[in-house]
Design a protein around this motif. Structure first.
Motif: not given
Length: 486
Positions: A35-37, A66-69, A90-94
RNA sequence: GGCGCCGUAGCCAAGCGGUAAGGCAGAGGACUGCAAAUCCUCGAUCCCCAGUUCGAAUCUGGGCGGCGCCUCCA
């Protein structure tokens, strides 16, 4: 005084001592891209950035990861609901995360590893834990870490493993652990996992990595077996970071992290932020409401990272005005007349004092409230000095400018404000024309016309300031649209 | 229940034993055609009580109030 950081492990302030100075290896737990952070996430990310910037400012060579889960219960569920693959979901949220990061002036990390690209290494890691007798497999093909086999368990969060057992709430997805306290390293694949493309082959069958494992493997792969700093939100102390220690030290036999930093959770309008309370704030909403990034940055940095910070709309507006005061002072310094034979205005001393006070504040466990105060003391006393002085010696003006720039390399407020206030050349020309038209009107005392022009520009976020030397104008707040000549 | 944090002016927030930084808001004044910006002036018995101390917002004990984590939430 040198930098001291609070270490969650020792629950005390410690001198910052990287393993291999001037190199510093820093790892921060990043967002789960489901989701959006929200704004609370960014308090943490901004603290990562603050440490990143301050360490470099202090002469260290920082390697920040900084990782992305991208694979966990939430991303899988959300992808399944949307009927798309994990990667598509997940791509768009990344991308949104990276965009927000740029908006807020968070400097890029050296790497943003995503969990799904480290699965091979995670499998190897689990195999090592099994080989050392620290983990066991279950009938369904999952692998669990055995807390009883790791003597140091609980040293970070200070939870008593025995008490944990007694008060444990049984996890919903308890596949058959030996002990309720044990946590998953590898989870056997369920149909939903397969459907989302979130399942990989392993010696124990199809499955996916446990969340805690992801961070251990990515950090060790990218930065080595001992990290200088590992950061995260306060909620991660237990169980996430506790489990990371158990896994990592279980495999390497070395201390995993020298300094554990945890950022206190943000409150919104005095309450914990949660979706059910409807006070979930996302950066893009604030921007749409007309708040500028620099104000957000200022508000999130206005309290020291370990203390409570209440994010309110009123506070955000106050922060916007504080940023404006800083920008006004910077502009004033820029324009102050200089003369080589001018008497001293005392600016050099103010600059030196401010820089020292700023450093003292930052050295004290990144006390941004104190550091910010040092900056604003400079603004206040600098303004007062300029009110008294005429032209100033060029070296004094330069001293102030240098210090402002130096401090901003850490705080990034002027930098971020500047980025969101840039006008295109056409607009600048039109504003200049209107200012000239107003000057003409004023010269014949046509104040009605002059005020109308001023009002019109104000509606577009441009404020005029008349002085004996003519009129200067400035952009206030975020730039929206373009200014047309009416 | 376990672990931990906090209570400083209207709001936000420093302070870590020697009589209260800073930002925002407010009042008055200076400057201004009017504004804006800026400056000057004005505001706190530091939640309560009891201790320790020559001296406490700062240390100790006890209250009261608020909050976080213990749930794959930064």
């Amino acid at each position: 005084m040198a930098l001291e950081l609070y270490n969650t492990l020792s629950r005390s302030l410690e001198p910052f001592r990287p393993l291999d100075p001037p190199r510093v290896r820093v790892y921060g737990c990043g967002p789960t891209v489901y989701d959006y952070p929200h704004i609370g996430n960014y308090r943490s990310f901004l603290v990562y950035d603050l440490l990143h910037r301050y360490l470099e400012w202090s002469g260290f060579q920082v390697q920040l990861v900084v990782n992305l889960t991208d694979v966990d219960d939430r991303t899988i569920e959300a992808a399944a609901r949307s009927g798309v693959s994990l990667r598509e979901y997940t791509h768009p949220f990344t991308e949104a995360f990276l965009a927000d990061t740029r908006t807020l002036g968070i400097l890029p990390a050296d790497a943003y590893p995503v969990a799904t690209e480290y699965v091979d290494k995670m499998v190897e890691f689990v195999a090592q834990l099994l080989g050392k007798g620290l983990a066991y497999t279950t009938e369904d093909g999952s692998v669990y870490f055995s807390i009883a086999a790791f003597p140091g368990y609980g040293k970070l969060s200070r939870v008593d493993p025995e008490a944990l057992r007694a008060g444990a709430r049984v996890a919903v997805d308890n596949y058959g652990k030996d002990d309720v306290r044990d946590f998953a390293l590898w989870k056997s694949a369920k149909p939903a996992d397969e459907a989302a493309g979130a399942a990989w082959d392993s010696p124990w069958g199809r499955g996916r990595p446990g969340w805690h494992l992801e961070c251990s493997v990515m950090s060790i792969t990218e930065l080595g077996e001992t990290l200088d700093v590992h950061m995260g939100g306060e909620d991660l102390v237990f169980p996430h970071h506790e489990d990371e220690i158990a896994q990592s030290e279980g495999v390497t036999g070395k201390p995993f992290v020298r300094h554990w930093l945890h950022v206190k959770h943000l409150l919104v309008e005095g309450r914990k932020m949660s979706k059910s309370l409807g006070n979930f704030i996302v950066v893009r909403d604030l921007l749409e409401a007309g708040h500028e990034p620099a104000a957000i940055r200022h508000l999130l940095l206005s309290a020291q990272y370990r203390s409570e910070l209440n994010f309110t709309m009123e506070g955000l507006e106050a922060s916007g005005r504080a940023v404006q005061r800083l920008l006004d002072f910077e502009a004033r310094i820029e324009e102050v007349p200089v003369a080589t034979d001018a008497p001293t205005a005392g600016l050099a001393e103010l600059a030196t004092t401010a820089l020292e006070a700023f450093r003292d504040g930052m050295d004290d466990d990144l006390n941004t409230a104190d550091a910010l105060a040092a900056l604003f003391v400079l603004v206040g006393q600098g303004n007062a000095a300029l009110d008294r002085a005429g032209p100033v010696p060029p070296a004094e003006r330069e001293a102030i400018q240098k210090v402002l720039a130096s401090i901003d390399r850490v705080l990034g407020l002027v930098e971020v404000a500047g980025a969101s206030r840039t006008l295109d050349p056409g607009t600048i020309t039109r504003v200049d024309q209107m200012v000239e038209e107003r000057r003409a009107a004023r010269s014949v005392r046509d104040f009605a016309r002059a005020d109308a022009i001023r009002r019109e520009l104000l509606e577009r976020g441009i404020v005029l300031e008349d002085s004996a030397n003519g009129t200067r104008w400035k952009v206030v707040g975020r730039v929206e649209g373009t200014v047309s000549h009416g």
